[in-house]
Design an enzyme around this catalytic site. Structure first.
Site, PDB file in Angstrom:
ATOM      1  N   ASP A  35       0.810  -1.213   0.000  1.00 31.56           N
ATOM      2  CA  ASP A  35       0.000   0.000   0.000  1.00 31.56           C
ATOM      3  C   ASP A  35       0.841   1.260   0.000  1.00 31.56           C
ATOM      4  O   ASP A  35       2.038   1.219   0.184  1.00 31.56           O
ATOM      5  CB  ASP A  35      -0.861   0.034   1.270  1.00 31.56           C
ATOM      6  CG  ASP A  35      -2.060  -0.871   1.148  1.00 31.56           C
ATOM      7  OD1 ASP A  35      -2.433  -1.198   0.014  1.00 31.56           O
ATOM      8  OD2 ASP A  35      -2.613  -1.247   2.193  1.00 31.56           O
ATOM      9  N   LYS A  57      -3.504   3.292  -2.281  1.00 28.10           N
ATOM     10  CA  LYS A  57      -4.673   4.148  -2.451  1.00 28.10           C
ATOM     11  C   LYS A  57      -4.251   5.564  -2.120  1.00 28.10           C
ATOM     12  O   LYS A  57      -3.602   5.811  -1.119  1.00 28.10           O
ATOM     13  CB  LYS A  57      -5.770   3.738  -1.477  1.00 28.10           C
ATOM     14  CG  LYS A  57      -6.213   2.322  -1.686  1.00 28.10           C
ATOM     15  CD  LYS A  57      -6.956   1.826  -0.469  1.00 28.10           C
ATOM     16  CE  LYS A  57      -7.146   0.328  -0.563  1.00 28.10           C
ATOM     17  NZ  LYS A  57      -7.636  -0.249   0.680  1.00 28.10           N
ATOM     18  N   MET A 172      -7.970   8.620   9.592  1.00 32.18           N
ATOM     19  CA  MET A 172      -8.534   9.045   8.304  1.00 32.18           C
ATOM     20  C   MET A 172      -9.459  10.244   8.450  1.00 32.18           C
ATOM     21  O   MET A 172     -10.436  10.356   7.715  1.00 32.18           O
ATOM     22  CB  MET A 172      -9.320   7.887   7.658  1.00 32.18           C
ATOM     23  CG  MET A 172      -8.477   6.662   7.408  1.00 32.18           C
ATOM     24  SD  MET A 172      -9.428   5.286   6.782  1.00 32.18           S
ATOM     25  CE  MET A 172     -10.261   4.716   8.246  1.00 32.18           C
TER      26      MET A 172
HETATM   27  N1  SAH Z   1      -4.074  -0.096   9.517  1.00 36.62           N
HETATM   28  C1  SAH Z   1      -3.563   1.207   9.799  1.00 36.62           C
HETATM   29  C2  SAH Z   1      -4.597   2.283   9.566  1.00 36.62           C
HETATM   30  C3  SAH Z   1      -5.028   2.393   8.130  1.00 36.62           C
HETATM   31  S1  SAH Z   1      -6.140   3.685   7.877  1.00 36.62           S
HETATM   32  C4  SAH Z   1      -3.040   1.253  11.224  1.00 36.62           C
HETATM   33  O1  SAH Z   1      -3.283   0.323  11.998  1.00 36.62           O
HETATM   34  O2  SAH Z   1      -2.337   2.196  11.559  1.00 36.62           O
HETATM   35  C5  SAH Z   1      -5.044   4.971   7.413  1.00 36.62           C
HETATM   36  C6  SAH Z   1      -5.013   6.021   8.495  1.00 36.62           C
HETATM   37  O3  SAH Z   1      -4.116   5.656   9.505  1.00 36.62           O
HETATM   38  C7  SAH Z   1      -4.543   7.368   8.033  1.00 36.62           C
HETATM   39  O4  SAH Z   1      -5.562   8.109   7.416  1.00 36.62           O
HETATM   40  C8  SAH Z   1      -4.136   7.994   9.341  1.00 36.62           C
HETATM   41  O5  SAH Z   1      -5.249   8.433  10.071  1.00 36.62           O
HETATM   42  C9  SAH Z   1      -3.561   6.811  10.075  1.00 36.62           C
HETATM   43  N2  SAH Z   1      -2.107   6.745   9.923  1.00 36.62           N
HETATM   44  C10 SAH Z   1      -1.390   5.744   9.404  1.00 36.62           C
HETATM   45  N3  SAH Z   1      -0.067   6.014   9.472  1.00 36.62           N
HETATM   46  C11 SAH Z   1       0.038   7.203  10.070  1.00 36.62           C
HETATM   47  C12 SAH Z   1       1.129   8.037  10.445  1.00 36.62           C
HETATM   48  N4  SAH Z   1       2.400   7.669  10.214  1.00 36.62           N
HETATM   49  N5  SAH Z   1       0.872   9.218  11.044  1.00 36.62           N
HETATM   50  C13 SAH Z   1      -0.383   9.603  11.293  1.00 36.62           C
HETATM   51  N6  SAH Z   1      -1.448   8.870  10.950  1.00 36.62           N
HETATM   52  C14 SAH Z   1      -1.249   7.682  10.361  1.00 36.62           C
END
Ligand code: SAH
Length: 501
Positions: A35, A57, A172
């Site tokens: 991803d 995405k 998100m």
């Molecule tokens: N599975 C992932 C989440 C996927 S949804 C997890 O467990 O972290 C994607 C969202 O995750 C983004 O829109 C944001 O809100 C958050 N996210 C992922 N990586 C991030 C980062 N390095 N800093 C801040 N938000 C993050």
């Protein structure tokens, strides 16, 4: 037997937050389906011959729809491939890992889930926010901010959320932040509840914006916060300053392209990261075995005949001695043969084998080596040049001019590697790269040929820093702008130039 799919979480950004199990899965997989939020360092764990499939995405346009991703996983497994389905954070926290597992089960394909460190907890932690704290709360709620609160049929019940006393963590939610906050306030949540938005958490570009429920959306938009970001709402945010710990180094916030071979232990990458910068490895060169060992083996059989062996790179040293070991030739066969190294790191690599170099120029260039190389004695003498398949002719010609018989030996082959091209172009165009570094002329030529000469103008705005004058000349010849040269022609010298700006 169909292959197996590993639905693998790799953590939120800092690649060192990956688990041992995830590294194992990625380094064994035939196919990596990954991803947008999965960084290049993570892909570096993949086998060099693994197939990389990007299904990333973007915030608004789904590059590959979920059904398409499911199909890819199923089909690759049916081709008997081992597949690592690599996702940011944890695969089951808003990662749609559940849907992928269902599709695999329906098609009778074996899978494993490899949990990852989720951004919902780790990103606040890197911003000094414990998501639970005995003094403040006894629950943690992780909520999608993807569904606008004002949308009909939204599954998130803001009336209920507003009444909860636990910490609220929204993923998100950058776009909907104003509506999220106003809905919570409308349903009675205290508008002075501490709140924070953390952008690109756990990476060197991390930014933290703090406020309270009724001003955090404004502050985040003022600061230009973009996805990915996590929003934390709750009293735990109040300790964020006291517990702030994430260090900033001299290269903090800088994103630097390092064009080195994938297999090569990259001192440059390490140094950049130690100083808080982000190294984007663009694996333009892959090291491979030479096509044919005929010449190599006959040289090794008669290695004592040479007066000198000249090594021009760490890879050359490694390849040479690997082959000696392979052919069961004792290192003492080199007794009496003098050794020259073009650079310090090459000399260090020989040092690791217990070999002291007899000659190393002060400046690490071909010209400098030729300058200090002694003239051949009366009856000439044989020099072995252990080098890559693409090498400059000057060294060989220069040694011949000094009266030597030169044996030009290809000890390894460099192969141009293509993945990550699109992401690299995207980042260059968006001005998200601060520097491109080059450590040899071949890295310049390869980067330009991979990105395509038609894309040179996309690189023009990015500062280029080269290890030495020869590399810089090549960069200029290739049409790259703003080329700076390190004062000392070593990796440390290059890093000093980066710090100097
Ligand atoms: N599975 C992932 C989440 C996927 S949804 C997890 O467990 O972290 C994607 C969202 O995750 C983004 O829109 C944001 O809100 C958050 N996210 C992922 N990586 C991030 C980062 N390095 N800093 C801040 N938000 C993050």
């Amino acid at each position: 037997m169909p292959g197996k799919v590993y639905i693998t979480g790799v953590g939120p950004g800092d690649y060192k937050l990956i688990t041992l199990k995830a590294i194992e899965c990625i380094s064994r997989a035939d196919v990596i389906v990954y991803d947008r939020l999965v960084g290049g360092r993570i892909l570096g764990f993949a086998r060099s011959d693994a197939e990389l499939v990007y299904v990333g995405k973007m915030p608004d346009n789904h590059a590959v729809p979920q059904d398409g991703i499911n199909d890819i996983l199923v089909h690759k497994a049916l081709e008997n491939k081992t597949v690592a389905r690599v996702k940011g954070g944890d695969p089951f926290v808003f990662g749609r890992g559940g849907e992928e597992a269902e599709a695999l089960r329906e098609n009778g394909i074996e899978f494993e889930i490899v949990p990852g460190i989720t951004s919902a907890i780790a990103v606040p932690a890197y911003a000094g926010i414990p998501v639970t704290h005995r003094d403040f709360c006894s629950a943690l709620h992780i909520i999608t901010g993807h569904e606008r609160p004002d949308k009909d049929g939204s599954q998130v019940n803001y009336r209920e959320l507003a009444g909860l006393h636990g910490t609220l963590v929204f993923l998100m939610g950058v776009k909907s932040l104003p509506e999220i906050c106003s809905s919570l306030i409308r349903y009675g949540k205290d508008c002075k509840t501490p709140a924070a938005v953390i952008e690109k958490g756990t990476t060197r570009e991390q930014r933290k914006i703090t406020g309270v429920l009724d001003d955090i959306a404004f502050k985040a938009s003022e600061a230009g916060v973009k996805s990915p970001a996590v929003t934390v709402i709750g009293d735990v945010v109040s300790v964020n300053e006291k517990l702030d710990w994430f260090p900033k180094g001299k290269l903090a916030g800088k994103r630097i392209v390092v064009t080195r071979a994938r297999e090569q232990a990259s001192k440059l990458v390490e140094r950049i990261e130690e100083l808080g910068g982000e190294a984007v490895e663009f694996p333009v060169i892959r090291i491979e075995k030479p096509d044919d060992y005929g010449h190599f083996d006959s040289v090794l059989e008669n290695v004592a005949e040479y007066g000198w062996i000249v090594f021009t790179s760490v890879n050359g040293v490694k390849a040479f001695f690997d082959r000696m070991r392979n052919n069961s030739i004792d290192i003492r066969a080199l007794y009496g043969v003098k050794l020259a190294a073009v650079g310090e790191v090459t000399a260090d690599e020989l040092g690791r084998l217990g070999l002291k170099v007899d000659l190393m120029p002060d400046k690490f260039t071909t010209d400098a080596l030729l300058e200090v190389f002694p003239e051949a004695a009366g009856d000439g003498g044989k020099v072995l040049l252990a080098r890559a398949d693409i090498a400059v002719r000057e060294l060989s010609d220069g040694l011949k001019a000094k009266g030597y018989e030169v044996d030009d030996l290809t000890v390894y082959k460099t192969v141009v590697d293509m993945p990550l091209k699109e992401e690299m172009l995207e980042m260059l165009e968006a001005g998200r790269i601060d520097y491109i570094t080059f450590t040899s002329s071949s890295t310049v030529r390869n980067l330009v040929s991979i990105l395509g000469t038609e894309n040179i103008d996309k690189i023009m705005g990015t500062k280029v820093v080269c290890i030495g004058p020869v590399t810089a000349r090549t960069a200029e010849e290739c049409g790259l702008g703003a080329v700076a040269v390190a004062d000392r022609h070593t990796i440390d010298g290059l890093v000093e130039k980066l710090i100097g700006g």
